[in-house]
Design a protein around this motif. Structure first.
Motif, PDB file in Angstrom:
ATOM      1  N   PRO A  31       0.803  -1.234   0.000  1.00 43.95           N
ATOM      2  CA  PRO A  31       0.000   0.000   0.000  1.00 43.95           C
ATOM      3  C   PRO A  31       0.828   1.272   0.000  1.00 43.95           C
ATOM      4  O   PRO A  31       0.528   2.208  -0.734  1.00 43.95           O
ATOM      5  N   LEU A  32       1.887   1.341   0.833  1.00 44.26           N
ATOM      6  CA  LEU A  32       2.674   2.566   0.913  1.00 44.26           C
ATOM      7  C   LEU A  32       3.387   2.856  -0.402  1.00 44.26           C
ATOM      8  O   LEU A  32       3.463   4.011  -0.844  1.00 44.26           O
ATOM      9  N   VAL A  33       3.926   1.823  -1.032  1.00 42.98           N
ATOM     10  CA  VAL A  33       4.591   2.000  -2.323  1.00 42.98           C
ATOM     11  C   VAL A  33       3.602   2.495  -3.375  1.00 42.98           C
ATOM     12  O   VAL A  33       3.910   3.379  -4.185  1.00 42.98           O
ATOM     13  N   LEU A  66      10.375  -0.150  -9.572  1.00 39.54           N
ATOM     14  CA  LEU A  66       9.881  -0.868  -8.401  1.00 39.54           C
ATOM     15  C   LEU A  66       9.949  -2.375  -8.587  1.00 39.54           C
ATOM     16  O   LEU A  66      10.198  -3.115  -7.630  1.00 39.54           O
ATOM     17  N   THR A  67       9.721  -2.846  -9.818  1.00 43.31           N
ATOM     18  CA  THR A  67       9.824  -4.280 -10.080  1.00 43.31           C
ATOM     19  C   THR A  67      11.230  -4.781  -9.774  1.00 43.31           C
ATOM     20  O   THR A  67      11.407  -5.810  -9.106  1.00 43.31           O
ATOM     21  N   ALA A  68      12.228  -4.046 -10.246  1.00 41.91           N
ATOM     22  CA  ALA A  68      13.615  -4.463 -10.006  1.00 41.91           C
ATOM     23  C   ALA A  68      13.972  -4.391  -8.521  1.00 41.91           C
ATOM     24  O   ALA A  68      14.640  -5.290  -7.981  1.00 41.91           O
ATOM     25  N   VAL A  69      13.533  -3.343  -7.838  1.00 39.13           N
ATOM     26  CA  VAL A  69      13.835  -3.205  -6.410  1.00 39.13           C
ATOM     27  C   VAL A  69      13.154  -4.313  -5.617  1.00 39.13           C
ATOM     28  O   VAL A  69      13.758  -4.914  -4.707  1.00 39.13           O
ATOM     29  N   ARG A  70      11.905  -4.590  -5.932  1.00 40.46           N
ATOM     30  CA  ARG A  70      11.167  -5.636  -5.216  1.00 40.46           C
ATOM     31  C   ARG A  70      11.827  -6.998  -5.390  1.00 40.46           C
ATOM     32  O   ARG A  70      11.984  -7.761  -4.428  1.00 40.46           O
ATOM     33  N   GLN A  71      12.230  -7.322  -6.611  1.00 41.19           N
ATOM     34  CA  GLN A  71      12.871  -8.612  -6.852  1.00 41.19           C
ATOM     35  C   GLN A  71      14.201  -8.712  -6.113  1.00 41.19           C
ATOM     36  O   GLN A  71      14.535  -9.757  -5.545  1.00 41.19           O
ATOM     37  N   ALA A  72      14.958  -7.616  -6.096  1.00 38.36           N
ATOM     38  CA  ALA A  72      16.227  -7.621  -5.364  1.00 38.36           C
ATOM     39  C   ALA A  72      15.984  -7.757  -3.864  1.00 38.36           C
ATOM     40  O   ALA A  72      16.736  -8.442  -3.152  1.00 38.36           O
ATOM     41  N   TYR A  73      14.936  -7.141  -3.371  1.00 42.52           N
ATOM     42  CA  TYR A  73      14.626  -7.224  -1.935  1.00 42.52           C
ATOM     43  C   TYR A  73      14.226  -8.647  -1.547  1.00 42.52           C
ATOM     44  O   TYR A  73      14.628  -9.153  -0.488  1.00 42.52           O
ATOM     45  N   LEU A  74      13.426  -9.297  -2.396  1.00 42.79           N
ATOM     46  CA  LEU A  74      13.024 -10.669  -2.108  1.00 42.79           C
ATOM     47  C   LEU A  74      14.220 -11.610  -2.114  1.00 42.79           C
ATOM     48  O   LEU A  74      14.240 -12.620  -1.397  1.00 42.79           O
ATOM     49  N   ARG A  75      15.219 -11.275  -2.910  1.00 41.02           N
ATOM     50  CA  ARG A  75      16.391 -12.141  -2.997  1.00 41.02           C
ATOM     51  C   ARG A  75      17.374 -11.887  -1.863  1.00 41.02           C
ATOM     52  O   ARG A  75      17.981 -12.819  -1.327  1.00 41.02           O
ATOM     53  N   THR A  76      17.546 -10.621  -1.463  1.00 41.25           N
ATOM     54  CA  THR A  76      18.575 -10.285  -0.480  1.00 41.25           C
ATOM     55  C   THR A  76      18.031  -9.993   0.916  1.00 41.25           C
ATOM     56  O   THR A  76      18.724 -10.199   1.908  1.00 41.25           O
ATOM     57  N   GLY A  77      16.784  -9.489   0.982  1.00 39.06           N
ATOM     58  CA  GLY A  77      16.226  -9.105   2.263  1.00 39.06           C
ATOM     59  C   GLY A  77      16.815  -7.823   2.823  1.00 39.06           C
ATOM     60  O   GLY A  77      16.469  -7.413   3.931  1.00 39.06           O
ATOM     61  N   ASP A  78      17.681  -7.155   2.086  1.00 36.75           N
ATOM     62  CA  ASP A  78      18.329  -5.908   2.527  1.00 36.75           C
ATOM     63  C   ASP A  78      17.749  -4.759   1.712  1.00 36.75           C
ATOM     64  O   ASP A  78      17.942  -4.675   0.490  1.00 36.75           O
ATOM     65  N   ASN A  79      17.032  -3.845   2.389  1.00 38.73           N
ATOM     66  CA  ASN A  79      16.342  -2.774   1.678  1.00 38.73           C
ATOM     67  C   ASN A  79      17.310  -1.841   0.954  1.00 38.73           C
ATOM     68  O   ASN A  79      17.109  -1.503  -0.216  1.00 38.73           O
ATOM     69  N   PRO A  90      14.508   6.620  -4.965  1.00 39.91           N
ATOM     70  CA  PRO A  90      15.406   5.800  -4.140  1.00 39.91           C
ATOM     71  C   PRO A  90      15.576   6.336  -2.721  1.00 39.91           C
ATOM     72  O   PRO A  90      15.617   5.572  -1.758  1.00 39.91           O
ATOM     73  N   ALA A  91      15.679   7.656  -2.580  1.00 40.20           N
ATOM     74  CA  ALA A  91      15.858   8.234  -1.247  1.00 40.20           C
ATOM     75  C   ALA A  91      14.664   7.943  -0.354  1.00 40.20           C
ATOM     76  O   ALA A  91      14.819   7.560   0.818  1.00 40.20           O
ATOM     77  N   THR A  92      13.457   8.112  -0.873  1.00 35.25           N
ATOM     78  CA  THR A  92      12.264   7.843  -0.059  1.00 35.25           C
ATOM     79  C   THR A  92      12.135   6.361   0.265  1.00 35.25           C
ATOM     80  O   THR A  92      11.690   5.998   1.361  1.00 35.25           O
ATOM     81  N   MET A  93      12.534   5.493  -0.651  1.00 30.71           N
ATOM     82  CA  MET A  93      12.446   4.058  -0.385  1.00 30.71           C
ATOM     83  C   MET A  93      13.441   3.639   0.696  1.00 30.71           C
ATOM     84  O   MET A  93      13.159   2.760   1.517  1.00 30.71           O
ATOM     85  N   VAL A  94      14.608   4.254   0.727  1.00 27.21           N
ATOM     86  CA  VAL A  94      15.580   3.961   1.781  1.00 27.21           C
ATOM     87  C   VAL A  94      15.029   4.403   3.132  1.00 27.21           C
ATOM     88  O   VAL A  94      15.141   3.683   4.140  1.00 27.21           O
ATOM     89  N   ARG A 147      11.696  -1.226   5.660  1.00 32.05           N
ATOM     90  CA  ARG A 147      10.847  -2.399   5.458  1.00 32.05           C
ATOM     91  C   ARG A 147       9.382  -2.027   5.260  1.00 32.05           C
ATOM     92  O   ARG A 147       8.582  -2.849   4.797  1.00 32.05           O
ATOM     93  N   TRP A 148       9.014  -0.763   5.625  1.00 38.11           N
ATOM     94  CA  TRP A 148       7.628  -0.339   5.426  1.00 38.11           C
ATOM     95  C   TRP A 148       7.256  -0.266   3.938  1.00 38.11           C
ATOM     96  O   TRP A 148       6.074  -0.234   3.600  1.00 38.11           O
ATOM     97  N   ASN A 149       8.259  -0.227   3.057  1.00 35.89           N
ATOM     98  CA  ASN A 149       7.968  -0.214   1.618  1.00 35.89           C
ATOM     99  C   ASN A 149       7.053  -1.360   1.238  1.00 35.89           C
ATOM    100  O   ASN A 149       6.118  -1.194   0.450  1.00 35.89           O
ATOM    101  N   TRP A 150       7.339  -2.536   1.769  1.00 40.40           N
ATOM    102  CA  TRP A 150       6.660  -3.750   1.320  1.00 40.40           C
ATOM    103  C   TRP A 150       5.684  -4.288   2.356  1.00 40.40           C
ATOM    104  O   TRP A 150       5.255  -5.426   2.277  1.00 40.40           O
ATOM    105  N   TRP A 151       5.325  -3.457   3.331  1.00 36.55           N
ATOM    106  CA  TRP A 151       4.346  -3.870   4.336  1.00 36.55           C
ATOM    107  C   TRP A 151       2.961  -3.947   3.720  1.00 36.55           C
ATOM    108  O   TRP A 151       2.551  -3.101   2.925  1.00 36.55           O
ATOM    109  N   CYS A 152       2.235  -4.972   4.073  1.00 42.11           N
ATOM    110  CA  CYS A 152       0.849  -5.132   3.619  1.00 42.11           C
ATOM    111  C   CYS A 152       0.065  -5.818   4.729  1.00 42.11           C
ATOM    112  O   CYS A 152       0.455  -6.895   5.192  1.00 42.11           O
ATOM    113  N   PRO A 153      -1.032  -5.232   5.209  1.00 36.76           N
ATOM    114  CA  PRO A 153      -1.847  -5.881   6.243  1.00 36.76           C
ATOM    115  C   PRO A 153      -2.316  -7.261   5.777  1.00 36.76           C
ATOM    116  O   PRO A 153      -2.601  -7.463   4.589  1.00 36.76           O
TER     117      PRO A 153
END
Length: 748
Positions: free
Chosen positions: A545-547, A625-638, A699-703, A707-713
């Motif tokens: 939602p936040l993204v 966002l697609t590239a960032v999300r895939q990298a996050y799922l792979r590394t877990g490091d925002n 990128p600055a706002t996503m940093v 982890r709130w970037n990918w939060w979803c209730p």
């Protein structure tokens, strides 16, 4: 959705010849259809439910021939050597009138030697020709026949210019040089991006096929629906930009997979499943934004919106079908014809850090400073937007060599600026009135009240309709159609209160006043719907939602920069002449004024520009966002995911933006002012969006969000359908061992 697109891409790759043939046949057949049957266009600017529309409806009811759309043609006469009242001129004009009355469908040709037909200097006059029973959509052809019939006047040295006062419905904007320039610029960018001629030609070919199909559909729709004259060029402008961009994103991912050793068919399936999904969602946001124009209450905008959307649909379809077919047919030959010096191989996925990745790391280390700097720059770029001036863009700003511009200037010199935008005052009478001489008291009172309205220069004799229930009075103001004071006169005339009569005002100026009011009322609704639906689409794509909310709001930021640029160029006049706008006659008094002068922007342009820009800006957001999300799922490091996502997409987004900017800048050369405005606004917005916003602000706002970037209730996650486009890393699927080197692997 990803699996469905993957299967579609795989099928197209295996049946490449069939898919290629179907698209070529469709493009050729539709293009041939428009050549055979024509592509009629309309310039219907009616706005149902407005006062101007009511006046026009009454005007067509019982006032005799020539008051239907396209029923009146004015021929402006000018003799630079002497008065038109000299005997040779008078005799030639009489012969011209005789020839005009012999033209088919002409029911009246009024002599210029009538009240209000000749200027005070006696050198400028107007022949008013009224037609009946003709085809209004053929006004250009009819006007040419009337102009040709005036050869007797030209023979004695009189200049005869069609006034073009009733904007021809089939005055279509011709395509040509700008498309060629745009394609050449795009090809150069693609050559630099890919380094191989074959790879560079794939997006160009796919986009041209897409445009051919889209324009064919639009052209044939003109036989059943009112298609604005600007629609084909707007569709070409948007379709060419997004068509090349979408194919570029797919091709970039595909080449990276090939470089990693993935077999061709598997690379195509993986590319379409991942990047193809991003293309579908990106195109969906453009279509949603354009579809929201249906709520604007302005038929011209509504039609331009959904017709332009056709070109986007074609771009998406060719990207997920034709591009995979070409990739399957070419195999590793996609990297053939490598160029010297600039030719380099695609970087394997997760390979050494690129310059964009280094920028991403730099941004992630100082997000607050980057955020503050980006906001300051964007605020400076957007500040001029506060001075954006809206108004009617009349023929006085048209192409200096056009008959419309020449007739406009002659009429202005001879009869005053208001002659080019007369008011049509039509009053409904409560009781039937007889056509007598002198006129009935209520008719005389109406004429006197209109004539004595502040800003009205003079009025014509009142004209009663056949049933005696309506009276029409044509009034000429002291102001040009583009002058804001003309709108004040419209409001003053509408405020006239005569017992037994309801006053309505039509004409170009009145129509623009109503359009401005309608658009101002509907703008908040359109913006809210576009932002809300786009955010919902992003929520489906990323389940975050936040993204989704942040991305929708970020797109509004690039709009500020676009409107700031429009204000600087057109409202403040800093370079309006440099983009091809010709200064009005009274402004051409010196070198500076020839290039720097204020130009009004039609009131409906900002809202339409908002819809187009919002959709286009979302494209780059989706891919990043697609590239960032895939990298996050792979590394877990925002932080690492943001840097890696920017590094993997920065080069291709920059290339795509350069292509779009080049295409939009090329279209500034078109003579139509609307196309120029869109060219400037779109080019600036895309350049700002792909650099400051996607390279620094996002990128600055996503940093900072972490982890709130990918939060979803959990409750929302359960409600959302399984349509995410980035729930897996599709860069490098598991590759089986093969005996040959990657370069030697062919189609499987």
């Amino acid at each position: 959705m990803a699996s469905l697109l993957g299967r579609l891409g795989g099928w197209c790759a295996r049946h490449g010849l069939i898919v290629l043939a179907l698209w070529i046949v469709a493009a050729v057949a539709l293009t041939a259809g428009t050549v055979v049957f024509g592509r009629p266009t309309s310039n219907d600017v009616s706005i149902p439910g407005t006062d101007a529309q009511r006046a026009h409806e009454l005007m067509r009811d019982g006032f005799g021939p020539g008051f239907d759309p396209g029923g009146t043609v004015q021929l402006v006469l000018y003799d630079k050597d002497g008065p038109l009242t000299d005997e040779p001129d008078k005799a030639a004009i009489e012969r011209t009138l005789t020839a005009l009355r012999a033209v088919p469908h002409v029911v009246e040709a009024q002599t210029p030697f009538r009240m209000g037909g000749i200027a005070a200097n006696l050198r400028i006059g107007v022949i008013m020709v009224r037609m009946e029973g003709h085809d209004p959509s053929k006004l250009v052809d009819n006007t040419k026949k009337l102009s040709d019939a005036a050869e007797a006047a030209r023979a004695v040295g009189i200049e005869v210019v069609p006034a073009d006062a009733s904007t021809p419905a089939d005055k279509e904007i011709k395509t040509g040089p700008s498309e060629i320039i745009g394609v050449i610029c795009a090809l150069l960018v693609l050559l630099l991006a890919f380094g191989t001629l074959v790879a560079a030609l794939i997006p160009i070919f796919a986009a041209l096929i897409s445009i051919g199909v889209g324009l064919g559909v639009i052209g044939l729709l003109g036989h059943a629906l009112d298609v604005p004259k600007q629609a084909p060029i707007m569709a070409t402008m948007i379709g060419l930009g997004v068509g090349i961009d979408y194919a570029l994103f797919l091709l970039s991912r595909h080449r990276r997979l090939l470089a990693a050793g993935v077999p061709v068919d598997q690379a195509v399936r993986t590319t379409v499943a991942g990047s193809g999904g991003a293309v579908v969602f990106a195109g969906g946001t453009v279509i949603i934004a354009l579809s929201a124009l249906l709520l604007a209450g302005f038929p011209l905008m509504r039609t331009l919106g959904w017709i332009t959307g056709i070109s986007v649909v074609c771009a998406v379809l060719t990207s997920i079908t034709l591009v995979p077919a070409l990739l399957g047919l070419l195999g590793h030959r996609v990297n053939a014809l490598r160029l010297p010096f600039i030719g380099r191989r695609a970087r394997p996925a997760h390979g050494p850090a690129s310059g964009w990745a280094a920028l991403g790391l730099w941004v992630t280390k100082r997000p607050w400073a980057v955020l503050a700097g980006s906001v300051a720059v964007l605020a400076a770029l957007s500040a001029p937007a506060l001075g954006l001036k809206l108004g009617a863009l009349d023929d006085g700003y048209g192409d200096r060599d056009s008959p419309a511009r020449r007739s406009y200037e002659l009429l202005e010199v001879g009869f005053g600026p208001g002659i080019n935008g007369p008011l049509v005052v039509v009053a409904e009478l409560n009781q039937k009135v007889e056509n007598t001489d002198p006129a009935a008291p209520i008719v005389q009172v109406l004429a006197q009240r209109v004539e004595h309205t502040e800003g009205v220069a003079h009025v014509a004799e009142p004209l009663l309709n056949e049933n005696g229930r309506s009276v029409m009075i044509q009034a000429v103001t002291d102001y040009a159609p583009s002058d804001p004071k003309a709108l004040d006169v419209v409001r003053a005339v509408r405020a006239i209160d005569v017992p037994g009569a309801s006053v309505h005002v039509g004409g170009e100026v009145a129509g623009m006043a109503d359009a401005t009011q309608r658009i101002s009322e509907r703008t908040p609704l359109v913006i809210a719907v576009v932002v809300m639906l786009s955010a919902m689409l992003l929520l489906l794509a990323f389940r975050a939602p936040l993204v989704a909310i942040k991305a929708a709001l970020m797109n509004l930021v690039s709009l500020g920069a676009a409107f700031g640029a429009l204000a600087m160029v057109f409202s403040f006049g800093l370079g309006s002449g440099l983009v091809g706008m010709d200064a009005p006659a009274d402004a051409s008094t010196g070198f500076i004024n020839m290039y720097f002068f204020s130009v009004p922007i039609d009131s409906y342009v900002p809202l339409m520009l908002f819809a187009v820009l919002f959709g286009l800006s979302m494209d780059y957001e989706v891919f990043l966002l697609t590239a960032v999300r895939q990298a996050y799922l792979r590394t877990g490091d925002n932080r690492q995911a943001v840097a890696e996502g920017l590094g993997s997409t920065g080069r291709v987004i920059t290339s795509a933006a350069l292509i779009m900017v080049a295409v939009f800048v090329a279209f500034i050369a078109y003579p139509d002012p609307l196309v120029k405005v869109f060219g400037v606004g779109l080019a600036v917005a895309i350049a700002v969006d792909a650099t400051i916003i996607r390279g620094f602000l996002v990128p600055a706002t996503m940093v900072l969000l972490g982890r709130w970037n990918w939060w979803c209730p959990k409750w929302l996650d359960r409600l959302l359908p399984p349509m995410s486009i980035a729930e897996h890393d599709d860069d490098v699927p598991e590759v089986p061992e093969v005996g040959a080197k990657p370069e030697a692997v062919g189609r499987t």
